[in-house]
Design a protein around this motif. Structure first.
Motif: not given
Length: 112
Positions: A78-82, A86-91
């Motif tokens: 959940g590091y950054s918003r795509n 409408t979701r948050f991506d892992s980094t």
């Protein structure tokens, strides 16, 4: 491409890849690889022995970085918003230790 070398006093040996972007129409032509190799060369000229970066987990760039010798330090969910969903991506946090040369004619020495 952006290489950040302005690090805190306790990290003068480190640099960070801040941005590496290739337009979708020009991908798969070796441009990103060429840019990364130049970035590493520039880091070496500045006596930086460790490069860090982050990339979207599972992105094609992750395999590019691995092929260049970068290792995974970890994943932050959940590091950054795509911006397209409408979701948050892992980094994935990655790093590479560079071989430095004390002089141009000296053989490479791996930093510790």
């Amino acid at each position: 491409m952006q290489l950040v070398t302005g690090m805190p006093p306790n990290q003068p040996h480190r640099a960070e890849v801040s941005k590496l972007l290739v337009h979708p129409n020009f991908r798969r032509q070796g441009i990103a690889r060429t840019l990364m190799l130049e970035l590493e060369r520039q880091a070496g000229h500045r006596a930086r022995s460790l490069i860090t970066l982050d990339t979207v987990t599972g992105d094609k760039a992750e395999s590019l970085y691995r092929s260049l010798g970068y290792e995974t330090a970890g994943v932050i969910p959940g590091y950054s918003r795509n911006p397209f969903r409408t979701r948050f991506d892992s980094t994935t946090i990655m790093y590479k230790t560079l071989a430095l040369r004390s002089r141009v004619d000296d053989p490479p020495v791996t930093a510790r």
